[in-house]
Design an enzyme around this catalytic site. Structure first.
Site, mmCIF file in Angstrom:
data_model
loop_
_atom_site.group_PDB
_atom_site.id
_atom_site.type_symbol
_atom_site.label_atom_id
_atom_site.label_comp_id
_atom_site.label_asym_id
_atom_site.label_seq_id
_atom_site.Cartn_x
_atom_site.Cartn_y
_atom_site.Cartn_z
ATOM 1 N N ASP A 1 -3.344 13.150 -20.497
ATOM 2 C CA ASP A 1 -2.731 14.448 -20.229
ATOM 3 C C ASP A 1 -3.721 15.592 -20.501
ATOM 4 O OD1 ASP A 1 -0.218 15.918 -19.666
ATOM 5 O OD2 ASP A 1 -0.466 16.656 -21.705
ATOM 6 N N GLU B 1 -5.742 13.363 -15.935
ATOM 7 C CA GLU B 1 -5.039 14.485 -15.335
ATOM 8 C C GLU B 1 -5.916 15.707 -15.552
ATOM 9 O OE1 GLU B 1 -1.231 17.458 -15.501
ATOM 10 O OE2 GLU B 1 -2.380 16.898 -17.258
HETATM 11 C C1 GLC Z 1 0.714 17.970 -18.093
HETATM 12 C C2 GLC Z 1 2.046 17.313 -17.836
HETATM 13 C C3 GLC Z 1 3.108 18.357 -17.929
HETATM 14 C C4 GLC Z 1 3.087 18.949 -19.313
HETATM 15 C C5 GLC Z 1 1.701 19.482 -19.654
HETATM 16 C C6 GLC Z 1 1.562 19.787 -21.109
HETATM 17 O O1 GLC Z 1 0.374 18.881 -17.116
HETATM 18 O O2 GLC Z 1 2.020 16.653 -16.597
HETATM 19 O O3 GLC Z 1 4.372 17.821 -17.638
HETATM 20 O O4 GLC Z 1 4.016 19.980 -19.398
HETATM 21 O O5 GLC Z 1 0.700 18.548 -19.358
HETATM 22 O O6 GLC Z 1 1.470 18.603 -21.863
#
Ligand code: GLC
Ligand code: CA
Length: 543
Positions: free
Chosen positions: A208, A269
């Site tokens: 994340d 991500e």
């Molecule tokens: C990422 C997740 C999202 C979350 C954010 C903070 O973007 O996909 O859902 O709110 O991180 O952890």
């Protein structure tokens, strides 16, 4: 462009990965919240769909201030989702069925309820427990101004003041304090957390906010006027995004994974400019990074063409493969997005309207075509739960049920992400359309959602579910990470045409039908017709 693959093949190279938003997948105990027991009871559904792996959104102990992306204990399962024993059972059951399991790791921040943050905030200024986070004096005469002008991704300032006068950094909600990744204990702790889950058989981790871990220790202000622009371009030296010092951290994680048997993977991500994604995919770092181009792509042949071309070109010199994502738990579902005029700001539209802009039927037709467009491509395809049912965004959820912090943090300007997180419909009838035996559900589903249920779609040979099922199987049979990808020539400008392996795909982005008389071996069409033409907003696969 011809691209023949000679890269090493791994289980993820050409995988179809199914994203499970556990809170909304299936409820096993009737409290209206999806859980691991619910997921266990639906494993055969995933086998039937033909997916190679599942990615489960955070399932750790959490106050759920941001849907579980606020973790209070990384080694415990949130009690509303089950127990560690359930998680172990799930990993085992998935493996028995040949399905890999990707966990979601949240290293950028913890929950404010994490023992570390409690210790930090109950300790004196200067105590070493504070160094695990970014806790600093403010500016101004009495430190009454935040240390920097940084903004939270969810809106509002990225700093919140503690009772003792210092400020802590949170790039997301105030309930999500950012960790200090220059602190040795933080590094050790996450190494240990990785091992904890690898020991239990986890095959991979979705990391994340992979582009956010490191902050410029001099804490400069950002030129906010140009920040939006800069973030989405090639900005060097942004104070908290995409910094070079992130990469050695990833290398240390990767070493840990590589010590384990089997093939374990990391997928990032990382919301960075496409030209900078390759940095994360160098040897010894991530094996994959999400390519979010499709998430934002409007229904336009050039846009799709460019985004496919760019990704394949970018991956060519790397060991990594492309990834494709039409939707996830953070964005509007594509079947609604494609039903809005291209210039619509879909994040703002649910509040701003007008609702008459939406052509839901058109959107759902395009979403089916987009599915074939994506599933024929080389690389990994990520399917977000409900996408295979063609679920629309529930954009008109009543305001009093909204749970996403975006709603509050934006001051009610943005409805946030709940509309794509509504519990799945499994059955035609019943109060929660089979999501929960008790009829409870943490977010209301629209009336008559039963018609979109798994049960209803299983009975209908031409349903979106059956389209996905067939496409996933054909993708496995006729495409592959080692097969050549090439654009097909000789079709009208508004038709996207490619061949990957033995499979050819045409997508009609135009407004007139394309005769298909010259094509004999049609495998699958995205619309319900069997006519010898490709209608606007539809796709076809053939040999
Ligand atoms: C990422 C997740 C999202 C979350 C954010 C903070 O973007 O996909 O859902 O709110 O991180 O952890
Ligand atoms: Ca439950």
């Amino acid at each position: 462009m011809e691209n023949t693959r000679e890269k090493a093949q791994s289980w993820w190279s050409h995988a179809t990965v199914y994203q499970v938003y556990i809170r909304s997948f299936a409820d096993g105990n009737g409290d209206g919240i999806g859980d691991i027991e619910g997921l266990l009871s639906r494993m055969d559904y995933l086998v039937d769909l033909g997916v190679d792996a599942i990615w489960i959104n955070p399932w750790y102990e959490s106050p759920l201030a941001d849907g579980g992306y606020d973790v209070s204990d990384y080694r415990a399962i949130e009690s509303r989702y089950g127990t560690l024993a359930h998680a172990e059972e799930l990993i085992g059951q998935a493996h028995d069925r040949g399905i890999k399991v990707i966990a979601d790791l949240v290293p950028n921040h913890t929950s404010e309820k994490h023992a570390w943050f409690r210790e930090a905030t109950s300790s004196n200024v200067g105590h070493q427990s504070r160094d695990r986070y970014h806790i600093r004096d403010g500016k101004g005469l009495d430190g009454e101004l935040p240390p920097t002008n940084w903004e939270s991704v969810f809106g509002g300032p990225a700093w919140t003041r503690l009772d003792d006068g210092q400020w802590y950094l949170h790039l997301f909600a105030p309930e999500q304090p950012d960790l200090n990744w220059n602190n040795a204990e933080v590094k050790e702790e996450f190494a240990s957390i990785l091992r904890f889950w690898l020991d239990r058989g986890i095959d991979g981790f979705r990391i994340d906010v992979a582009h956010g871990l490191i902050k410029d220790e001099t804490f400069p202000d950002i030129d906010l006027a140009s920040a939006k622009l800069l973030e989405s371009s090639q900005m060097e030296n942004h104070p908290h995004w995409d910094r070079d010092e992130i990469l050695p951290i990833v290398a240390s994680w990767r070493k840990i994974l590589d010590d384990y048997d089997g093939e374990r993977m990391l997928v990032a991500e990382a919301w960075v400019h496409p030209t900078r994604v390759g940095r994360y995919l160098q040897p010894g770092l991530y094996q994959q990074s999400f390519n979010f181009d499709f998430l934002e792509a409007s229904w336009d042949r050039e846009v799709f063409h460019t985004s496919i071309q760019k990704s394949i070109e970018a991956m060519a010199p790397l060991e990594a493969d492309s990834t494709w994502v039409l939707s996830n738990h953070d964005v509007m579902r594509e079947s609604t997005r494609y039903g809005l005029p291209p210039e619509t700001d879909w994040r703002a539209w649910p509040m701003e309207g007008p609702s008459s802009l939406l052509d839901a039927e058109l959107g759902s037709q395009r979403a089916r075509a987009a599915a074939l467009c994506m599933l024929g491509l080389p690389g990994s395809c990520y399917i977000y739960q409900g996408q295979e049912l063609g679920l629309p965004e529930v954009w008109d959820l009543p305001e009093d049920v909204l749970d996403d912090p975006v709603w509050e943090r934006s001051g009610g300007k943005l409805k946030g992400r709940d509309g794509c997180r509504v519990p799945l419909p499994w059955k035609q009838d019943g109060a929660s359309a089979g999501f929960s035996e008790s009829g409870e559900r943490w977010l209301p589903q629209p009336e008559h959602w039963g018609v979109l249920s798994v049960e209803a779609q299983q009975k209908d040979a031409a349903s979106t579910l059956n389209l996905y099922k067939q496409a996933v199987a054909l993708r496995k049979k006729f495409c592959g990470a080692d097969k050549a990808f090439t654009w097909l020539e000789g079709f009208p400008d508004e038709v996207l045409a490619y061949k990957h392996g033995d499979l050819s795909c045409l997508v009609n982005f135009g407004s007139s039908p394309l005769p298909l008389d010259a094509i004999d071996n049609v495998l699958l069409k995205s619309d319900r017709t069997h006519t010898a033409e490709l209608a606007p907003d539809t796709a076809v696969w053939f040999l």
